[in-house]
Enzyme design. Structure first.
Site, PDB file in Angstrom:
ATOM      1  N   LYS A 149       2.229  -0.410   5.885  1.00  0.00           N
ATOM      2  CA  LYS A 149       1.188  -0.507   4.862  1.00  0.00           C
ATOM      3  C   LYS A 149       0.287  -1.709   5.149  1.00  0.00           C
ATOM      4  O   LYS A 149       0.734  -2.671   5.777  1.00  0.00           O
ATOM      5  CB  LYS A 149       1.845  -0.738   3.489  1.00  0.00           C
ATOM      6  CG  LYS A 149       2.493   0.481   2.884  1.00  0.00           C
ATOM      7  CD  LYS A 149       3.007   0.167   1.487  1.00  0.00           C
ATOM      8  CE  LYS A 149       3.726   1.356   0.883  1.00  0.00           C
ATOM      9  NZ  LYS A 149       2.842   2.504   0.605  1.00  0.00           N
ATOM     10  N   ARG A 199      10.118  10.806  -0.815  1.00  0.00           N
ATOM     11  CA  ARG A 199      10.476  12.231  -0.874  1.00  0.00           C
ATOM     12  C   ARG A 199      11.678  12.530   0.008  1.00  0.00           C
ATOM     13  O   ARG A 199      12.424  13.461  -0.260  1.00  0.00           O
ATOM     14  CB  ARG A 199       9.246  13.068  -0.472  1.00  0.00           C
ATOM     15  CG  ARG A 199       8.768  12.772   0.916  1.00  0.00           C
ATOM     16  CD  ARG A 199       7.352  13.271   1.161  1.00  0.00           C
ATOM     17  NE  ARG A 199       6.339  12.457   0.488  1.00  0.00           N
ATOM     18  CZ  ARG A 199       5.040  12.740   0.479  1.00  0.00           C
ATOM     19  NH1 ARG A 199       4.598  13.810   1.091  1.00  0.00           N
ATOM     20  NH2 ARG A 199       4.189  11.964  -0.143  1.00  0.00           N
TER      21      ARG A 199
HETATM   22  N1  BES Z   1       5.794   3.982  -2.744  1.00  0.00           N
HETATM   23  C1  BES Z   1       4.669   4.661  -2.219  1.00  0.00           C
HETATM   24  C2  BES Z   1       3.753   5.189  -3.321  1.00  0.00           C
HETATM   25  C3  BES Z   1       3.001   4.145  -4.098  1.00  0.00           C
HETATM   26  C4  BES Z   1       1.801   3.655  -3.602  1.00  0.00           C
HETATM   27  C5  BES Z   1       3.432   3.717  -5.316  1.00  0.00           C
HETATM   28  C6  BES Z   1       1.098   2.716  -4.318  1.00  0.00           C
HETATM   29  C7  BES Z   1       2.732   2.781  -6.034  1.00  0.00           C
HETATM   30  C8  BES Z   1       1.557   2.288  -5.532  1.00  0.00           C
HETATM   31  C9  BES Z   1       5.107   5.842  -1.374  1.00  0.00           C
HETATM   32  O1  BES Z   1       6.289   5.665  -0.678  1.00  0.00           O
HETATM   33  C10 BES Z   1       4.036   6.072  -0.353  1.00  0.00           C
HETATM   34  O2  BES Z   1       3.808   5.195   0.429  1.00  0.00           O
HETATM   35  N2  BES Z   1       3.398   7.235  -0.405  1.00  0.00           N
HETATM   36  C11 BES Z   1       2.357   7.547   0.509  1.00  0.00           C
HETATM   37  C12 BES Z   1       2.556   8.939   1.002  1.00  0.00           C
HETATM   38  C13 BES Z   1       1.622   9.348   2.120  1.00  0.00           C
HETATM   39  C14 BES Z   1       1.955   8.567   3.371  1.00  0.00           C
HETATM   40  C15 BES Z   1       1.754  10.831   2.365  1.00  0.00           C
HETATM   41  C16 BES Z   1       1.045   7.431  -0.253  1.00  0.00           C
HETATM   42  O3  BES Z   1       0.991   7.820  -1.411  1.00  0.00           O
HETATM   43  O4  BES Z   1       0.085   6.918   0.325  1.00  0.00           O
HETATM   44 MN    MN Z   2       5.976   4.675   1.163  1.00  0.00          MN
END
Ligand code: BES
Ligand code: MN
Ligand code: ZN
Length: 503
Positions: free
Chosen positions: A282, A356
């Site tokens: 990230k 997921r």
């Molecule tokens: N934990 C994150 C989702 C999240 C993002 C929660 C910002 C709270 C604030 C999750 O694990 C994630 O990173 N999801 C990705 C999925 C994508 C790579 C398909 C997302 O939502 O960007």
């Molecule tokens: Mn994530």
């Protein structure tokens, strides 16, 4: 008498103006002129100060507005605080929760320790519950990591709720008790979410769950990595691969409030104690907020606490897959293919779509309990920011019945939810050319495609999914939600399960 560490709630029958206190709080409806006997009396004894603020428009009773007066000399209280609850017609339970939250912050600043609420004869059990929840949650603070003992010391407060007579007091006591238990559970959820990942590792989260189970009355079993391997939870293990220090855990909580043999409702909560994104790292901006990526698990654990303490007559199982998501020489890589517990193969497109993966194995494990229904709750997709933002949580699922029950719980608690569709297009989007599934369908419909992925792992049970990414973290501060972890989902699930009918 219901109590928190620093707040004790009583009910009393009597005349509010005669009771000794620092602050006497009186709820006022918007648009009601100071016509009631209490305000008339106060007006008279303050030489018209009350009519004055009404006339000037300074105060009219709008929800979350307040007006503070020095109490007349022969009254028991030092101050009188008028607190608006909004228009009388159609006034909602949540208005009382909000008003109590506003009052709570007000009196915390003024250092008042003895507070009495005069709520006329209109207070019922529901409103009393809301009052206690709002008061407790409005001024809640995370003090665990402060070093100054003066700052750490919580202001001891005694709150007395004045009831019209003994009969109404009996009812109000019930609401006060319920509000205290639920308020404590929401605070507990906020505290778990607030903990940083160097303290709250998967192992520690499991220990916290064990301690809470012991305290509140539910059993807790924890699988370590060897046992997780035995269960063939390949998706959970894949996410944990990058963690050289902190090993995954799988937490199994059981509360047997229902009759013996009753199929349980299973709750599943995402327990990622820190989400770096893994090799699909990230960006650094706000990455610290990813310590809160275990909030789904905090909601499930705290809901178990509340259900057990309330003695809800239902069998409930709580499942928490918990791990970090780290980049390292051993970490899962994009392009890797892993096999989940149910045998399906997953092509990893993005290691940041880890939630997921761990939920997939937990949803399959839920089959072991022959559940009457399964609800999972997770900070799953950043895409919720673009659908409902901070205002409410998307819900999705294959069972209209379960979704309807969550909607009813949402209505009662003012924790907002809205259904997104689980269309076949989204299932299509999650198919892989070389494996069964991909773990990321890209940006389009991010929240729905994540749910479509989860759907591939459920058993033959009614299921719904709640995505709490963003509602888990209050950005500004609301009357009973200070800035930071909100505890969203605890009140919703406790309410939903308290009214649960066998499915
Ligand atoms: N934990 C994150 C989702 C999240 C993002 C929660 C910002 C709270 C604030 C999750 O694990 C994630 O990173 N999801 C990705 C999925 C994508 C790579 C398909 C997302 O939502 O960007
Ligand atoms: Mn994530
Ligand atoms: Zn995550």
């Amino acid at each position: 008498m219901a109590s928190f560490k620093s707040k004790i709630f009583h009910t009393v029958v009597g005349s509010a103006r005669d009771i000794d206190a620092d602050t006497l709080v009186f709820f006022c409806y918007d648009g009601d002129a100071p016509s009631g006997s209490f305000l008339k009396e106060l007006d008279k004894d303050t030489d018209g100060a009350v009519s004055e603020v009404y006339k000037s428009g300074e105060f009219s009773g709008k929800v979350n507005s307040t007006a503070l007066f020095r109490a007349p000399a022969d009254w028991g209280a030092g101050n009188v605080l008028l607190a608006g609850v909004g228009k009388r017609a159609g006034v909602k339970q949540d208005n009382f929760r909000q008003a109590a939250g506003t009052v709570s912050r007000h009196v915390s600043l003024s250092k008042a320790q003895e507070i009495i609420f005069d709520c006329h004869s209109e207070l019922d059990a529901n409103r009393a519950q809301a009052l206690v929840e709002g008061f407790r949650l409005g001024s809640w603070k995370m003090l665990d990591y402060k070093s100054d003992p003066e700052v750490k010391k919580e202001n001891q407060q005694t709150i007395s709720i004045v009831c019209a007579n003994r009969k109404s007091e009996k009812k109000i006591e019930k609401g006060v008790e319920r509000g205290a238990i639920i308020g404590a559970a929401v605070s507990q959820c906020r505290r778990l979410s607030f903990h940083p990942s160097n303290y709250l590792t998967p192992e520690k989260l499991a220990e916290e769950a064990k301690a809470l189970g012991k305290r509140d009355g539910f059993s807790v079993k924890v699988l370590n990595v060897a046992q997780i391997e035995k269960e063939r939870m390949g998706a959970l293990l894949a996410v944990n691969k990058g963690s050289s220090e902190n090993q995954a855990r799988f937490i199994i909580m059981q509360y047997d409030g229902g009759r013996k043999g009753q199929k349980p409702v299973v709750l599943v909560g995402k327990g990622v104690t820190f989400d770096t994104g893994g090799i699909s790292l990230k960006p650094g901006m706000n990455m610290h907020e990813m310590k809160g990526d275990m909030t789904g698990s905090a909601v499930v654990i705290s809901t178990m606490s509340a259900l057990a303490r309330l003695g809800v007559k239902l069998n409930v199982v709580g499942l928490v897959p918990t791990t970090e998501n780290m980049p390292s020489g051993d970490a899962l890589k994009p392009g890797d293919i892993v096999t989940a517990r149910n045998g399906k193969t997953i092509e990893i497109i993005n290691t940041d779509a880890e939630g997921r993966l761990i939920l997939a194995d937990a949803l399959d494990y839920a089959n072991e309990f022959n559940p009457q229904a399964v609800i999972d709750i997770a900070t799953l997709t950043g895409a919720t920011l673009f659908s409902l933002g901070y205002a409410g949580a998307p819900i999705l699922g294959a069972s209209k019945q379960v979704l309807d029950r969550i909607r009813a719980g949402s209505k009662a608690t003012a924790e907002k939810v809205w259904e997104l569709p689980l269309w076949p297009e989204f299932t299509e989007q999650m198919k892989s050319a070389i494996a069964d599934l991909v773990n990321s369908g890209g940006r389009p419909a991010g929240t729905a495609t994540a749910a479509a992925f989860l759907q591939e792992f459920i058993g033959d049970y009614p299921w719904a999914h709640i995505d709490i990414a963003y509602v888990d973290l209050e950005p500004k501060g609301q009357p009973y939600i200070p800035r930071g972890p909100s505890g969203f989902g605890v009140r919703l699930l406790v309410e939903t399960l308290s009214n649960w009918k066998q499915m």
